[in-house]
Design an enzyme around this catalytic site. Structure first.
Site, short mmCIF file in Angstrom:
data_model
loop_
_atom_site.label_atom_id
_atom_site.label_comp_id
_atom_site.label_asym_id
_atom_site.label_seq_id
_atom_site.Cartn_x
_atom_site.Cartn_y
_atom_site.Cartn_z
N LYS A 193 -27.36 21.96 17.69
CA LYS A 193 -26.26 22.22 16.75
C LYS A 193 -26.58 21.60 15.39
O LYS A 193 -26.48 22.24 14.36
CB LYS A 193 -24.95 21.68 17.32
N GLU A 199 -34.65 13.78 20.25
CA GLU A 199 -35.35 14.29 21.45
C GLU A 199 -35.80 15.74 21.24
O GLU A 199 -36.94 16.11 21.53
CB GLU A 199 -34.42 14.24 22.68
N GLY A 252 -20.78 21.02 20.83
CA GLY A 252 -22.01 21.15 21.61
C GLY A 252 -21.76 21.49 23.07
O GLY A 252 -22.37 22.41 23.62
N ARG A 253 -20.84 20.78 23.71
CA ARG A 253 -20.63 21.00 25.15
C ARG A 253 -19.80 22.24 25.43
O ARG A 253 -19.48 22.54 26.59
CB ARG A 253 -20.01 19.75 25.80
N GLU A 338 -17.89 13.48 28.47
CA GLU A 338 -18.06 13.34 27.02
C GLU A 338 -16.76 13.73 26.31
O GLU A 338 -16.45 13.21 25.24
CB GLU A 338 -19.24 14.20 26.52
N HIS A 369 -25.17 15.38 54.34
CA HIS A 369 -26.12 14.53 55.07
C HIS A 369 -26.56 13.34 54.21
O HIS A 369 -27.55 12.69 54.52
CB HIS A 369 -27.33 15.36 55.51
N LYS A 479 -27.84 5.42 19.82
CA LYS A 479 -28.82 6.13 18.98
C LYS A 479 -29.19 5.26 17.78
O LYS A 479 -30.37 5.17 17.40
CB LYS A 479 -28.22 7.43 18.44
O1 F6P Z 1 -25.41 12.81 21.67
C1 F6P Z 1 -24.43 13.67 22.16
C2 F6P Z 1 -24.58 15.05 21.58
O2 F6P Z 1 -24.13 15.08 20.28
C3 F6P Z 1 -23.85 16.09 22.43
O3 F6P Z 1 -22.50 16.14 22.16
C4 F6P Z 1 -24.61 17.31 22.10
O4 F6P Z 1 -24.37 18.34 23.01
C5 F6P Z 1 -26.02 16.79 22.13
O5 F6P Z 1 -25.92 15.49 21.59
C6 F6P Z 1 -27.03 17.59 21.39
O6 F6P Z 1 -26.74 17.70 20.03
P1 F6P Z 1 -27.43 18.79 19.14
O7 F6P Z 1 -27.05 20.12 19.70
O8 F6P Z 1 -26.91 18.59 17.76
O9 F6P Z 1 -28.91 18.59 19.20
#
Ligand code: F6P
Length: 506
Positions: A193, A199, A252-253, A338, A369, A479
């Site tokens: 987003k 990452e 995002g979610r 979240e 199990h 972060k």
């Molecule tokens: O760190 C949490 C978060 O902001 C989530 O809410 C989001 O889905 C994820 O990181 C990834 O963010 P982005 O889509 O901006 O890379």
């Protein structure tokens, strides 16, 4: 309003807690506590059954009073018309506009962006980017969990393209994808987003390098950006024709419905993606047009809050009795924790009770199990949710699916009824609540409906607790510290410092 809410909670707290089995003296209990959402002509539907929970007519009535005191109908209206429902960031939360329910301009924009995405997906299917057999989709959190879930759930024997969703910064994750892909026929989707998440951007760079090292002519030409920050994607070097934007107002979610769902459309075809949207829209309409306990996501929130706030349950467990939904618990963890893992209300005041329970789970029958011992005889009370499909996903002897469903229903019956024994170690206390969600079939529409159901359930929980489910400031501090570590020059607490030194990072 605050006094009315407090009075409603007070009243809720005074309810006796009869044993589940006793509640079945009401011959209409199953009919009253179960409800169906039909997905449309010839599409089947989903049954939701709360009869094995402690919800009663009078509890439901008092939860309805709480919903009224908390302004649920007004909050829902704001959500579904694109008003600001995320006050800490001054934003609307417009995921339903992606499904056609929302502010007119947002629905139109979603339609146009979907069209753009469709053109690119179909062009790729027609060979515009050469032969494409694999997609490496890098993204994390909401930019990964939805596509991973949907591709895994629906891709069983349909997938046109082999999708690898890579989220972790741990290079082992990317190496696994590399091992399974042929660089000459692989595309890279960079899903973020913000288009700035460390990452994702690190993984994306490493995929580009892998393309180069493996003699791919134009690595940049293999990249598709899925983002609400198209300018950043351009700066990063993605050609505008391969940027699929989505609106800032989709969190995002909640973003699987946007271009973040690109791998779903690429792997399963455009129609499957649209079926997911349509299934979600049916639930949106149900959520918008139904009041009180008949509103099933709201009823789910009543049960959630009953256990979290009135029975002190710190967790809720979700077990998919369907291998195709193996990733659903992880998806729900982000959605619920979240969103509602908060300690202050929208007005900044401390919350008046526990917020999101810890969501956890797995797949049945495997979990039986492994962890069900605790559910049956442990000291924690864990409300359990089962999700299953009447139609099988496999082509094997129908005995497999019959056994799967029989096990699912047996667990609910056993958790509720329990069993006496003269030997205390062999006694089951019973009275342990379960909910069952039973799809006629687990197709794209049902998956869309299931996800939308949980989105609205999460929202309803938040409204009844007075919290904002659409921000996530709690993820920032870690972060920031990671960034400081990377930059060097900061001394941390003795424990962290020692770890950094042990790993050669300080
Ligand atoms: O760190 C949490 C978060 O902001 C989530 O809410 C989001 O889905 C994820 O990181 C990834 O963010 P982005 O889509 O901006 O890379």
């Amino acid at each position: 309003m605050g006094d009315r809410i407090a009075a409603a909670w007070d009243k809720l707290g005074q309810h006796p807690a009869p044993a589940l089995m006793e509640l079945f003296t009401d011959p209409d209990r199953v009919a009253k506590l179960a409800g169906r959402i039909e997905l449309g002509e010839g599409q089947g539907g989903i049954l939701f059954d709360w009869s094995k929970t402690h919800l009663t007519d009078s509890l439901l009535g008092d939860f309805e009073a709480l919903a009224e005191a908390a302004g649920f109908a007004e909050a829902r209206d704001k959500l579904l018309t694109g008003a600001v429902v995320n006050p800490s960031e001054g934003r609307a939360a417009e995921h339903t506009a992606q499904r056609g329910i929302g502010r007119d301009t947002s629905v139109e924009e979603a339609f146009a962006l979907h069209h753009r995405m469709r053109l690119l997906v179909e062009a790729i299917h027609q060979g515009a980017l050469g032969e494409v057999r694999h997609l490496i989709h890098v993204g994390i959190g909401g930019s990964a969990l939805g596509p991973a879930l949907a591709v895994d759930a629906l891709g069983h024997d349909l997938a046109l393209v082999d999708v690898h969703v890579v989220s972790n910064i741990d290079g082992c994750a990317l190496e696994r994808a590399f091992a399974a892909c042929d660089p000459a026929t692989t595309l890279l989707a960079v899903a973020s987003k913000t288009f700035s998440t460390v990452e994702t951007m690190t993984n994306a760079q490493s995929v580009l390098r892998w393309f180069e090292q493996n003699g791919v002519d134009d690595p940049g030409g293999r990249v598709i950006a899925l983002t609400a920050n198209p300018e950043a994607a351009v700066d990063w070097g993605v050609d505008e024709t391969r940027i699929l934007p989505f609106p800032e107002t989709v969190g995002g979610r909640y973003s699987v419905w946007t271009s973040i769902g690109f791998p779903i459309a690429l792997a399963m075809g455009w129609d499957e993606f649209v079926s997911m949207l349509e299934g979600a829209r049916v639930v949106d309409e149900h959520f918008r047009d139904t009041d009180g306990r008949d509103n099933l996501p709201l009823r789910a929130a009543f049960a959630d809050l009953y256990y979290a706030r009135l029975r002190d349950c710190q967790t809720r467990a979700c077990f998919a009795y369907d291998e195709r939904l193996a990733l659903l618990p992880a998806y729900l963890q982000q959605l619920e924790m979240e969103s509602n893992g908060k300690r202050v209300m929208t007005d900044g005041q401390p919350v008046t009770g526990p917020t999101a329970p810890i969501t956890w789970g797995g797949v049945g029958t495997d979990a039986q199990h492994a962890v069900f011992q605790l559910l049956h005889q442990g000291t924690h009370l864990v409300p359990v949710e089962f999700i299953a499909s009447i139609a099988p996903g496999d082509q094997l002897d129908p005995m497999h699916h019959r056994m799967l469903l029989m096990n699912c229903f047996a667990q609910g019956a056993a958790l509720m009824a329990g069993q006496d024994s003269r030997d205390p170690a062999r006694a089951y206390p019973g009275d342990r609540p379960t909910t069952t969600i039973l799809c006629d079939d687990l197709d794209a529409a049902a998956l869309g409906a299931l996800i939308a159901f949980h989105e609205h359930r999460t929202f309803a929980n938040a409204v009844l607790m007075g919290i904002n489910p659409f921000d996530q400031f709690g993820v920032e501090l870690g972060k920031d510290i990671a960034h400081k570590i990377e930059q060097g020059g900061t001394r941390f607490d003795a424990s962290t410092q020692a770890l950094l030194e042990a790993a050669g990072l300080a």
